[in-house]
Design an enzyme around this catalytic site. Sequence first.
Site, PDB file in Angstrom:
ATOM      1  N   LYS A 191       0.699  -1.212  -0.158  1.00  0.00           N
ATOM      2  CA  LYS A 191      -0.251  -0.060  -0.150  1.00  0.00           C
ATOM      3  C   LYS A 191       0.697   1.197   0.068  1.00  0.00           C
ATOM      4  O   LYS A 191       0.346   2.340   0.503  1.00  0.00           O
ATOM      5  CB  LYS A 191      -1.039   0.080   1.296  1.00  0.00           C
ATOM      6  CG  LYS A 191      -1.735  -1.301   1.503  1.00  0.00           C
ATOM      7  CD  LYS A 191      -2.103  -2.042   0.259  1.00  0.00           C
ATOM      8  CE  LYS A 191      -3.217  -1.103  -0.668  1.00  0.00           C
ATOM      9  NZ  LYS A 191      -3.553  -2.331  -1.904  1.00  0.00           N
ATOM     10  N   GLY A 203       2.433   2.281  -2.990  1.00  0.00           N
ATOM     11  CA  GLY A 203       2.516   2.598  -4.428  1.00  0.00           C
ATOM     12  C   GLY A 203       2.873   1.737  -5.333  1.00  0.00           C
ATOM     13  O   GLY A 203       3.427   1.761  -6.360  1.00  0.00           O
ATOM     14  N   THR A 204       2.823   0.478  -4.777  1.00  0.00           N
ATOM     15  CA  THR A 204       3.057  -0.709  -5.738  1.00  0.00           C
ATOM     16  C   THR A 204       2.771  -0.608  -7.186  1.00  0.00           C
ATOM     17  O   THR A 204       3.455  -1.058  -8.252  1.00  0.00           O
ATOM     18  CB  THR A 204       2.734  -1.993  -5.238  1.00  0.00           C
ATOM     19  OG1 THR A 204       3.083  -1.932  -3.657  1.00  0.00           O
ATOM     20  CG2 THR A 204       3.355  -3.132  -5.919  1.00  0.00           C
ATOM     21  N   HIS A 248       7.161  -7.886  -2.151  1.00  0.00           N
ATOM     22  CA  HIS A 248       6.956  -7.317  -0.698  1.00  0.00           C
ATOM     23  C   HIS A 248       7.976  -7.595   0.143  1.00  0.00           C
ATOM     24  O   HIS A 248       7.905  -7.171   1.484  1.00  0.00           O
ATOM     25  CB  HIS A 248       5.419  -7.373  -0.331  1.00  0.00           C
ATOM     26  CG  HIS A 248       4.452  -6.448  -0.776  1.00  0.00           C
ATOM     27  ND1 HIS A 248       4.799  -5.336  -1.323  1.00  0.00           N
ATOM     28  CD2 HIS A 248       3.318  -6.724  -0.954  1.00  0.00           C
ATOM     29  CE1 HIS A 248       3.591  -4.844  -1.911  1.00  0.00           C
ATOM     30  NE2 HIS A 248       2.536  -5.817  -1.800  1.00  0.00           N
ATOM     31  N   ARG A 284       6.359   5.457   1.571  1.00  0.00           N
ATOM     32  CA  ARG A 284       5.213   6.246   1.780  1.00  0.00           C
ATOM     33  C   ARG A 284       5.142   6.541   3.132  1.00  0.00           C
ATOM     34  O   ARG A 284       5.413   5.986   4.094  1.00  0.00           O
ATOM     35  CB  ARG A 284       3.816   5.473   1.303  1.00  0.00           C
ATOM     36  CG  ARG A 284       2.678   6.395   1.092  1.00  0.00           C
ATOM     37  CD  ARG A 284       1.411   5.642   0.384  1.00  0.00           C
ATOM     38  NE  ARG A 284       0.407   6.622   0.067  1.00  0.00           N
ATOM     39  CZ  ARG A 284      -0.812   6.049  -0.066  1.00  0.00           C
ATOM     40  NH1 ARG A 284      -1.034   4.684  -0.279  1.00  0.00           N
ATOM     41  NH2 ARG A 284      -1.693   7.045  -0.438  1.00  0.00           N
ATOM     42  N   LYS A 287      -8.086   6.367  -3.812  1.00  0.00           N
ATOM     43  CA  LYS A 287      -7.983   7.959  -3.933  1.00  0.00           C
ATOM     44  C   LYS A 287      -6.588   8.546  -4.446  1.00  0.00           C
ATOM     45  O   LYS A 287      -6.703   9.557  -5.172  1.00  0.00           O
ATOM     46  CB  LYS A 287      -7.953   8.378  -2.452  1.00  0.00           C
ATOM     47  CG  LYS A 287      -8.958   9.611  -2.115  1.00  0.00           C
ATOM     48  CD  LYS A 287      -9.252   9.748  -0.814  1.00  0.00           C
ATOM     49  CE  LYS A 287     -10.231  11.021  -0.589  1.00  0.00           C
ATOM     50  NZ  LYS A 287     -10.403  11.102   0.614  1.00  0.00           N
ATOM     51  N   GLY A 288      -5.343   7.592  -4.312  1.00  0.00           N
ATOM     52  CA  GLY A 288      -4.452   8.198  -4.671  1.00  0.00           C
ATOM     53  C   GLY A 288      -3.746   9.568  -4.510  1.00  0.00           C
ATOM     54  O   GLY A 288      -3.044  10.472  -5.592  1.00  0.00           O
TER      55      GLY A 288
HETATM   56  P1  PAP Z   1      -0.422  -3.126  -3.156  1.00  0.00           P
HETATM   57  O1  PAP Z   1       1.052  -3.120  -2.377  1.00  0.00           O
HETATM   58  O2  PAP Z   1      -1.445  -4.082  -2.371  1.00  0.00           O
HETATM   59  O3  PAP Z   1      -0.165  -3.586  -4.640  1.00  0.00           O
HETATM   60  P2  PAP Z   1      -0.516  -0.367  -3.558  1.00  0.00           P
HETATM   61  O4  PAP Z   1      -0.295  -0.157  -4.950  1.00  0.00           O
HETATM   62  O5  PAP Z   1       1.083   0.059  -3.187  1.00  0.00           O
HETATM   63  O6  PAP Z   1      -0.960  -1.672  -3.299  1.00  0.00           O
HETATM   64  O7  PAP Z   1      -1.402   0.568  -2.942  1.00  0.00           O
HETATM   65  C1  PAP Z   1      -2.511   1.031  -3.564  1.00  0.00           C
HETATM   66  C2  PAP Z   1      -2.526   2.720  -3.289  1.00  0.00           C
HETATM   67  O8  PAP Z   1      -1.739   3.267  -4.485  1.00  0.00           O
HETATM   68  C3  PAP Z   1      -3.628   3.183  -3.238  1.00  0.00           C
HETATM   69  O9  PAP Z   1      -3.454   4.490  -2.276  1.00  0.00           O
HETATM   70  P3  PAP Z   1      -4.673   4.961  -1.565  1.00  0.00           P
HETATM   71  O10 PAP Z   1      -5.541   3.909  -0.857  1.00  0.00           O
HETATM   72  O11 PAP Z   1      -4.204   5.805  -0.333  1.00  0.00           O
HETATM   73  O12 PAP Z   1      -5.804   5.699  -2.402  1.00  0.00           O
HETATM   74  C4  PAP Z   1      -4.088   3.403  -4.581  1.00  0.00           C
HETATM   75  O13 PAP Z   1      -5.019   4.454  -4.732  1.00  0.00           O
HETATM   76  C5  PAP Z   1      -2.650   4.138  -4.950  1.00  0.00           C
HETATM   77  N1  PAP Z   1      -2.520   4.193  -6.698  1.00  0.00           N
HETATM   78  C6  PAP Z   1      -2.865   3.288  -7.197  1.00  0.00           C
HETATM   79  N2  PAP Z   1      -2.427   3.377  -8.557  1.00  0.00           N
HETATM   80  C7  PAP Z   1      -1.887   4.568  -8.557  1.00  0.00           C
HETATM   81  C8  PAP Z   1      -1.442   5.611  -9.475  1.00  0.00           C
HETATM   82  N3  PAP Z   1      -1.379   5.294 -10.810  1.00  0.00           N
HETATM   83  N4  PAP Z   1      -1.364   6.935  -9.275  1.00  0.00           N
HETATM   84  C9  PAP Z   1      -1.128   7.150  -7.866  1.00  0.00           C
HETATM   85  N5  PAP Z   1      -1.585   6.397  -6.874  1.00  0.00           N
HETATM   86  C10 PAP Z   1      -1.924   5.258  -7.067  1.00  0.00           C
END
Ligand code: PAP
Length: 343
Positions: free
Chosen positions: A87, A89-90, A149, A175, A308-309
Amino acid sequence: MAAAATGPVPFKDADDDGTLAAAEARSPLPKEEFGDLVAALPRKEQYLDGRLYEGFWLPEHYAPGIIAFRRRFTPRADDVVLASYPKCGTTWLKALAFAAMTRAAYPADEHPLLRLNPHDVIPFVEDVFTDGHEAKLDMLPSPRLINTHTPYQLLPESVVAGDGGGGCKVVYICRDPKDMVVSLYHFMRRLQPDLSLAGVVESVADGTVPFGPMWDHILGYWRASVSRPDRVLLLRYEDLLRDGAAGEHVRAMARFMGRPFSAAEEAAGAVASVVELCSFERMKALEVNRRGTAGSYKSMPRDAFFRKGVAGDWANHMSPETAARLDGIFREKFRGTGLTIVP
Ligand code: PAP
């Protein structure tokens, strides 16, 4: 689709005629091989049950696969390992790295990221090993992008080996832990609607969060990025989000990965195209990211990876006291190291 001669190619497109699938079905899975070893480890029941392995709380489901990864993974010199704490930015990192590496390989309207979720393009190596697909990694053309991870301290020796001893490049994204907590909470709530934010906060605070302690995870990669900047590049989610800054980081990442943007590409706007293809709004809106599931374990709805990003959403969910408590814990853990991830 046959694999292209030059990588990276989407993992999902490899072996789509099933050549390997039959052979894989005959190999023992890591859970059969390392089940006894894992069963003897300390266990924590929580929203994702954990096993304490060499100082880290690995998700129980993945522990045998991670042990297999450590023991058997054979890196190539031009592999790039994309690493992250969950969570942090993967999904974005996978998309940016793949788009940057393949910028010249596809016409803009046929790019694989338009039809595949980033997790299907570059799956977690933990999933790959757990599910017995390691032979598929071997058939991918070079260079490969590998995603994990797994903490730096637990990476295969062959990946982190020093100069002259092999090793490959690693890009790590981190993050603000408070935003990670909120993101993890929302993500896990898709599977466990009664999960409380307080429960997630406690697991981060006591270090038992999946792949935790989170501070040791960050410190492992950060220390490596300081001692071996040629091998380990550390990115911050918040830095990438800063207005206009994503391009600068994509440029640096491409150089680091061995495919720098040429002057002609710069002039043609290739960096901006990568950033735009991977932007939160663009990816979230794609049909492939709105429907279906990603990953083999728990089958997460793909839209759960695009919430939300933004940076700072913690302020909408956490009391100032909880935020200060988390900041205090990380500040204390990072004291004297020179690392400042907490504002
Ligand atoms: P993971 O480690 O389980 O793969 P990961 O991708 O790190 O998850 O976490 C998702 C977060 O990245 C989400 O954040 P939020 O819950 O605070 O919104 C997701 O919205 C954000 N995210 C996914 N894709 C993008 C992107 N293209 N640009 C910016 N943020 C993104």
